[in-house]
Design an enzyme around this catalytic site. Sequence first.
Site, PDB file in Angstrom:
ATOM      1  CB  CYS A   1       8.414 -27.194  38.854  1.00  0.00           C
ATOM      2  SG  CYS A   1       9.664 -26.860  37.598  1.00  0.00           S
TER       3      CYS A   1
ATOM      4  CD  GLU B   1      -7.263 -25.331  28.034  1.00  0.00           C
ATOM      5  OE1 GLU B   1      -6.375 -25.015  28.683  1.00  0.00           O
ATOM      6  OE2 GLU B   1      -8.554 -25.203  28.639  1.00  0.00           O
TER       7      GLU B   1
END
Length: 635
Positions: A2, A515
């Site tokens: 976040c 990734e």
Amino acid sequence: MCGIVGYIGNSAAAPLLLEGLAKLEYRGYDSAGIALVGKPSEKIKAEKPDGCDIVSATPGAKANQGVIEIYKSKGRLSILSEKIRGGADLTANVGIGHTRWATHGKPSDENSHPHRSASGLFAVVHNGIIENYAALKAKLINEGVEFVSETDTEVIAHLLEKNYNGDFLGAARAAVSQLQGSYALGILCAEHPDEIIAVRNSSPLVVGLTDNGNVIASDIPAILAHTRRVIQLSDNEMVRLRKDSVEVYDSSGFPINKKEILVDWDVSSAERGGYDHFMIKEIMEQPQALAATISPRIGADGSIVLDGINLTAKQLAGFRRICIVACGSAYHTGVVGKYVMEKLTRLPVEVDVASEFRYRDPLIDKDTLVIIVSQSGETADTIAALREAKNRGARVLSIVNVVGSTIASESDDVLYTWAGPEISVATTKAYSTQLTMLYIIAFYIAHKLGRIDDRDLRRLLSALNRLPDMVAGILRQAPDIKRISQRYAYLEHAYFIGRNLDYAVALEASLKLKEVSYIHSEAYPAGELKHGTISLIEEGTFVVALACCDKLFEKTMSNIKEVKARGAEVMVVTTDDRRDVISEVDQIIYIPKTNDLLMPSLEVVPMQLLGYYISLARKCDIDKPRNLAKSVTVE
Ligand code: M6R
């Protein structure tokens, strides 16, 4: 993870919050929201944009009290921004904003932050995890509170209201004292429309000081466009922001003086600057990042100058072992570091991933030098490992990119990598500069311990000094690597093999590819393949062999032949003196030769480009790979 922003000042808050959140998008998120306190925005309220939660005035509001309005939406920040027309009609000067990376509850409008208390008196944004939220929630429900989301964060909003008697700071303190876990919070109170309260515990939060108000953010790039004057909050510190003042309080509630840091990153370093992605921009920035990290560490007389280190030769001689601890790519630099340090210092070096180290009752004591490596300086597992090491009496030296970050401030000694802000989730320039710092530390210790003489040191430092130019030369091969990469866009699996330092780089090469491209990929010590994994090699399996380690070249070639014999499509990265390999393999990438120990700094570069260009050909969201976050601030 976040992202949090907050603004209080003379300008309209909403556009600034959206701009700050856009700068935090790289951290990874699935929904976004803002809360404003001040005069209600009649126009927007009348229109009620679809999906946005607009809280009306607090029931029983005092005449002069503000109104909290919340606009939030699942999905990209652009969705929210479009709904509220970039904040054009929102006039409040105070607000908080959030990008959510779901932990408790799926991505949805309801679960998006900010969350509000039952009456709408408080709004809160949160980064982290409240570990005791279930117990707190059960208690609140028992007391009659109705929850509208599945999040752990909503309990904080209700606790604020429960503990409020007119004192905003007091309510924040009382609420926070009941929380266990990690949190950075930004809080608004409708009865205090001229204040923001923020607090941090194991989640990053910085305060930015501007001439036009004050800001909070999870990370420096979010505020760089407005200020470079920063206060880094430490755990359990609470701050009250007003438009013209910032008060910081310690965990006992006493006001404290915090040092203001001047960040020397410039705004353009946090912009894409004409590149399609931050990842390629940062790959291309490596020559400058390396030079900025290396040059201040080499004195005019050719000695090593370690700004942040206070270790004497006597202290160094007292260390029985070195332990390098980090996560992800930073851990991979540690694997290189182990080979190099053991070779040069002749001290045993252990390398461990932080999430394992912290729980394995590690054998370390005051005779151990623990080296912590972290770009962000805020990785939760790495911070916990650092604390574990300190509790056991070890000396902790950290290699960090973000000045004043938690790891930097809790370590005994800090060496900064001067890579500038790294925005791309997939690290490149931070990896390269971390590697460089590990080299410098290895040379320094080896020289102080008399394991290498002045001549060796000069030779190593002169090779190190040439790395930025050599990397620039490799980067000029980018168009060729891009062309080769097109061919591998449809891969499902890839294997990276190498021996010794080549294996250490294979670990990073494999992670770089997987990734961002989502191709399943594994790294193996080349000699270990035949103990099991070779059974996966069949016609067309893609194998990248790193063969830059001179003394093991023939051995790696034998392993290449083994996989070729089983039908593998083999790409080799080797030094430009190895022309005879061409006929043996399908693709070859040549790089210049330097001191064997420094080869990782060069061979990783084409592997970063390979990962980037394959992902580009697969049309992946390169700077925001799914499920990943730039700074992993939860366990
Ligand atoms: O900020 P840190 O260096 O502590 O981060 C460690 C890892 O999370 C990081 O290196 C991660 O593995 C990167 N995504 C790799 O590209």
